[in-house]
Write an enzyme that holds these catalytic residues in place. Structure first.
Site, mmCIF file in Angstrom:
data_model
loop_
_atom_site.group_PDB
_atom_site.id
_atom_site.type_symbol
_atom_site.label_atom_id
_atom_site.label_comp_id
_atom_site.label_asym_id
_atom_site.label_seq_id
_atom_site.Cartn_x
_atom_site.Cartn_y
_atom_site.Cartn_z
ATOM 1 N N HIS A 170 16.591 8.709 61.616
ATOM 2 C CA HIS A 170 16.749 7.307 61.239
ATOM 3 C C HIS A 170 17.479 7.249 59.906
ATOM 4 O O HIS A 170 17.200 8.035 59.005
ATOM 5 C CB HIS A 170 15.357 6.668 61.127
ATOM 6 N N ASN A 171 18.464 6.342 59.791
ATOM 7 C CA ASN A 171 19.262 6.253 58.557
ATOM 8 C C ASN A 171 19.808 7.631 58.161
ATOM 9 O O ASN A 171 19.661 8.093 57.022
ATOM 10 C CB ASN A 171 18.430 5.680 57.400
ATOM 11 N N GLU A 200 21.555 8.059 63.840
ATOM 12 C CA GLU A 200 21.761 6.621 63.664
ATOM 13 C C GLU A 200 22.973 6.379 62.771
ATOM 14 O O GLU A 200 23.129 7.011 61.722
ATOM 15 C CB GLU A 200 20.538 5.970 63.033
ATOM 16 N N GLU A 249 23.783 1.136 65.062
ATOM 17 C CA GLU A 249 23.190 -0.125 64.615
ATOM 18 C C GLU A 249 24.377 -0.987 64.200
ATOM 19 O O GLU A 249 24.877 -0.909 63.085
ATOM 20 C CB GLU A 249 22.216 0.118 63.458
#
Length: 607
Positions: A170-171, A200, A249
């Protein structure tokens, strides 16, 4: 014979007289004895009787014995050597079967170990093993706690993608703080090298029609989308051959979404999956079929068949708009005006006020980017029940951390840039199956007819008893508060898994000893669902005022643990190896309710 060999190995170094600390350290390495410089420095100082910074050959011999000839290893060697000087092949074979639980062992294996680790040629030719050879074998990778078989891809990789745990980040672009820290390509490179398979990419409109990657609405720095994709392309399959999923995203306008699509196609080429593998799929393809492929996860317009029919057509300027359902918290009877994507427009409320509500908003997607989404279509999570009833095979959900904590009642960790317990568990979990980033789920999680409840062990899982004797520490990292090589050492054994399996136990404190603390304490864990359990060894230095100081840790799946006398390598908080710092332990074979797990094979045994 050992003295003769030892002197022949070191005599030349002392022809000029005494040697200093640096030469002492190098000579120990020449003898294949791994040493922490801080410990060598402290032991050198203790053995330098004249305090001149130089030692004699006899003083070096004392240092060597103190470091290499550990008492706990001497005790094991003496148990199996009839004359307490050598192990013949029969003795070694007996040790390997009785203590190391190595099955299907032939006399040739003992011979091979002697040939590999015995440093004294005369002993080797006699098919025997001296204590010098034994300590080298016990300190080798063959005696690590992690099973060698689990260090390669051994699981069935032909099942659908959704039957696997996938190492995800994540990130990924952040390497420190999520609000102010820098975005850096190293975030992607580091994650891929560690076996991460789902990255991501937080995409926003940039200047000169170039999309950028950064954490929106924060002060984190920005990276060009194109540069990120080029870095991923370079490192995607360095550690693992299995597919990489790029989870976009996407906050970009349709025009910059088209730029993203062009970049993905031009950089990845044929490696980018842009069409179905079968004409009428009803399930996801396997990791094996998708080797060396890159999959795009994003919002998608229309069906897979429609995407297939558009393949090769010009999609420039084609934009589709659709209604997306998402969840929000609403208190009382508030009216929601506007949204992040559609400022000034009222979102349609489709649930009851005062509860978690679902709202609709309109989203624009460039067809060129949408058509690159094949098996990983992004869908908002509504509920598990809704997913079971309506979710298509190629749809996947992202669940926000707040919502995930509500659902799981525990913390969720996917940030590769944040060291500590969450990343230790992530790294430990995905050590298995060759570090490929894909781990086949247990059968009770793959069977859609099974209602798995973590609070109630499934019938398909056999509980086990895990018993570990924590014998000693080997050259542990000294405390930061010590001016030499000391620490008030203790070890915590933490078990992670389903709620009933979560527990921890710890040793007593050994004061002022980081070099060779001896505990000889035994711990037993009853594990209800061993398939999901992780064991974490944490070494700390006791701090009565400021709290305990972290020294090192190691985490691995319970079912990947070797049995017998094993060494547990330690890693720093940042995930760096602290070799030769390690723990020396003994692990008994799993045994409970007539079930015994041995080297990955389940054998039924009498009570």
């Amino acid at each position: 014979m050992e003295n003769k060999w030892f002197l022949s190995m070191i005599r030349d170094e002392f022809r000029g007289g005494k040697i200093n600390l640096e030469k002492t350290h190098k000579l120990l390495e020449k003898l294949d004895i791994q040493c922490n410089y801080v410990h060598v420095k402290s032991i050198f100082k203790d053995n330098d009787r004249l305090k001149q910074g130089r030692i004699t050959i006899e003083e070096f011999r004392s240092i060597y014995r103190l470091i290499a000839h550990r008492e706990e290893i001497v005790e094991i060697f003496n148990t199996y050597s009839g004359n307490q000087k050598f192990l013949v092949e029969k003795n070694l074979l007996q040790f390997l079967i009785q203590e190391q639980y190595i099955l299907d062992m032939s006399q040739n294996i003992a011979f091979e170990i002697i040939q590999k680790y015995e440093p004294i040629e005369e002993v080797k030719r006699a098919h025997r093993m001296s204590f010098e050879g034994f300590i080298r074998y016990m300190g080798s990778s063959e005696c690590l706690i992690f099973k060698p078989d689990c260090g390669r891809v051994y699981q069935d990789m032909t099942q659908p993608l959704n039957d696997y745990f996938i190492s995800s980040s994540h990130n990924t672009y952040l390497i420190s703080d999520q609000l102010l820290g820098p975005s850096d390509l190293w975030g992607y490179v580091s994650a891929l090298v560690k076996g991460c398979r789902c990255l991501e990419i937080d995409c926003w409109d940039g200047s000169q029609n170039e999309p950028v990657v950064y954490h929106g609405y924060t002060l984190t720095s920005k990276l060009l989308f194109k540069t990120v994709i080029q870095a991923i392309h370079k490192y995607a399959f360095l550690t693992s051959d299995y597919p990489v999923v790029l989870s976009l995203e996407n906050h970009c306008s349709p025009s910059q979404q088209e730029v993203m699509a062009d970049t993905l196609q031009s950089v990845f080429g044929d490696a980018l999956l842009s069409d179905m593998l079968d004409d009428f799929p009803d399930k996801l393809p396997s990791p094996e079929v998708l080797k060396f492929k890159v999959l795009v996860r994003n919002k998608k317009i229309g069906t897979l068949r429609e995407t297939h029919e558009r393949k090769g057509s010009n999609k420039h300027g084609q934009v589709e708009e659709f209604e997306e359902i998402y969840q929000d918290e609403i208190k009382g009877s508030e009216t929601l005006i506007g949204s992040e994507d559609n400022p000034g427009k009222e979102d349609e409320i489709i649930s009851v006020a005062g509860l978690p509500l679902f709202k609709k908003r309109k989203v624009k997607v460039a067809l060129a980017l949408s058509d690159l989404v094949i098996y990983t279509k992004a869908e908002k999570f509504r509920s598990f029940q809704h997913s079971r009833l309506y979710q298509q095979f190629n749809e996947s959900n992202s669940i926000g951390e707040t919502e995930a904590r509500k659902l799981l009642k525990l913390r969720v960790a996917l940030n590769f840039q944040t060291p500590g317990l969450p990343m230790d568990l992530q790294n430990g979990k995905f050590l298995d199956n060759g570090g490929s980033g894909y781990i086949l789920k247990p059968q009770f999680l793959r069977d859609i007819k099974t209602q798995f409840n973590p609070n109630k062990p499934p019938n398909q899982s056999d509980p086990v008893t895990l018993t570990i004797r924590l014998i000693s520490g080997i050259q542990l990292p000294p405390s930061n508060h010590s001016s030499s090589n000391k620490a008030d050492a203790l070890v915590i054994l933490e078990l992670f898994g389903v709620p009933n399996d979560q527990t921890k136990q710890q040793t007593r404190v050994i004061k002022r000893n980081a070099f060779s603390p001896r505990w000889n304490e035994t711990f037993t864990f009853i594990i209800q669902v061993p398939e999901l359990a992780l064991m974490r060894f944490v070494v700390e230095s006791q701090g009565l005022i400021t709290g305990n100081e972290f020294l090192g840790q190691y985490t691995l799946p319970v079912l990947s643990m070797n049995k017998g006398y094993r060494r547990v390598p330690l890693f720093s908080k940042m995930g760096e190896s602290l070799e030769p710092a390690s723990l020396f332990i003994y692990v008994w074979p799993f045994n409970l309710f007539g079930t015994k797990y041995r080297t990955g094979i389940v054998c039924r045994v009498p009570f």
